[in-house]
Design an enzyme around this catalytic site. Structure first.
Site, PDB file in Angstrom:
ATOM      1  N   GLU A 176      -5.810  -7.708  -1.064  1.00  7.20           N
ATOM      2  CA  GLU A 176      -6.580  -7.548   0.173  1.00  7.20           C
ATOM      3  C   GLU A 176      -7.990  -7.091  -0.175  1.00  7.20           C
ATOM      4  OE1 GLU A 176      -4.922  -4.996   3.148  1.00  7.20           O
ATOM      5  OE2 GLU A 176      -2.892  -5.819   2.970  1.00  7.20           O
ATOM      6  N   GLU A 226       0.781  -1.230   0.000  1.00 10.54           N
ATOM      7  CA  GLU A 226       0.000   0.000   0.000  1.00 10.54           C
ATOM      8  C   GLU A 226       0.824   1.297   0.000  1.00 10.54           C
ATOM      9  OE1 GLU A 226      -2.904  -0.361   3.138  1.00 10.54           O
ATOM     10  OE2 GLU A 226      -3.991  -1.932   2.052  1.00 10.54           O
TER      11      GLU A 226
END
Length: 359
Positions: A275, A160
């Protein structure tokens, strides 16, 4: 042999169908998978296998790799031979036991320093002593350790990227796409796949249309996988989650997510959702989103995924298990099974790996 072909991930020339789950802990101050403070690690891995998962994404910290500390918070009686183990030896054991159960492993560079919030926003952290060359050095250490381990099939280069991270701006200090290319070239000895997340917390790839990951080497380019992250309102509420009319709700979200990363699959790039998830309690806005998302990735042929997470102590999402770390949350398991009902199966037998095709 791991590669990609026309948007598909391939193992020995056959399509790989992934049903994965995230299992966190190595990236925290315990330097070990969570839950083993009460339960046997084998029971945790059996739960994953018995619920038809075939892969585990394993977050870790660069600090863990560099310092290799002794793991903490282990129930010694329930986990004989694990107390006093170093972090990397614990990771060896985790990977070996996963392999015994036919579970693939993705190693995920989740954060630089152990514990705390997701950090840093970029792939390096000069102020903490982790410049880019040090991050690559630590990745090389892991690659050399596991390059011959059959079930370590992918590495996720940076979890991320956000805030200052850019894509396609020709800025060496912030351009994540260029950094990913440098890292892949430096880690060329790894025989598996290279997962590359998007910017803005993993979810945005718009500029990848003009600036795809290109390493300069065909044998590396064919092992690049784009790995978006996506969550509903339990993690980060947005105005699009408040549209009441289901037709407009679905149409609007499809437009938004197709622009962010759904177009990658349409253009024939390999995509694995790294995710997704949430508490998804029945009747809530989050459940509405999770059910829509499971159907959407099926419609887009992007069902290769890693659900977040097995861990019930994941604050915004909860896990596949209740707080006792042993009671399954059935509506979540049903949701993931609907998204990916028939994954590829792996089984070790007489020093060989038997593969059963998924669909």
């Amino acid at each position: 042999k791991w590669t990609t072909d026309d948007g598909r991930i391939m193992v020995n020339g056959q399509p790989l169908v992934l049903k994965g789950v995230n299992y966190s802990g190595f990236e925290t101050e315990t330097y070990a998978p969570h839950g083993i403070w009460d339960h046997n690690l084998n029971d945790m891995l059996d739960f994953i296998k018995d619920n038809n998962f075939n892969a585990v994404r394993v977050p870790f910290s660069m600090e863990m790799v560099r310092d290799n500390p002794v793991i903490m918070n282990v129930h010694c009686h329930n986990n004989p031979n694990l107390c006093g183990t170093s972090a990397l030896r614990m990771l060896d054991i985790f990977i070996d036991r996963a392999g015994e159960r036919g579970l693939l492993i993705v190693l995920d560079n989740h954060r630089t320093q152990s514990g705390g919030y997701i950090s840093p926003p970029l792939w390096y952290n000069n102020s903490a002593g982790y410049p880019e060359d040090e991050v690559i050095r630590l990745w090389k250490h892991l690659v050399m350790r596991y390059k011959n381990q059959w079930n370590v099939f992918a590495i996720d280069l940076k979890n991320e990227p956000h805030d200052a991270a850019t894509w396609g701006r020709s800025n060496r200090n912030t351009d994540w796409n260029q950094a990913a290319e440098r890292m892949i070239n430096a880690l060329h000895e790894f025989p598996g796949l290279f997962f590359v997340g998007g910017i803005e917390w993993g979810g945005r790839f718009e500029n990848a249309a003009q600036y795809p990951i290109l390493t300069g080497h065909a044998h590396l380019n064919e092992r690049v996988v784009y790995s978006p992250h996506c969550y509903g309102p339990d993690v980060y509420d947005r105005s699009e989650f408040h549209v009441e009319n289901m037709h407009e709700y679905a149409k609007n979200l499809d437009r938004i997510y197709t622009a962010k990363y759904g177009f990658l699959a349409e253009k024939g790039y390999p995509v694995v959702i790294g995710e997704w998830g949430g508490k998804a309690k029945p009747g809530t806005r989050d459940a509405k989103w999770n059910n829509w998302f499971a159907d959407w990735i099926r419609d887009k042929c992007m069902t290769n995924n890693f659900y977040w997470a097995i861990n019930p102590n994941s604050g915004h999402t909860g896990g596949l298990l209740e707080d006792d770390w042993k009671t399954p949350i059935q509506h979540k398991l049903d949701l993931v099974s609907r998204a990916q009902p028939n994954p590829t199966k792996f089984k070790t037998h007489n020093n060989k790996i038997c593969i059963t095709k998924g669909t």
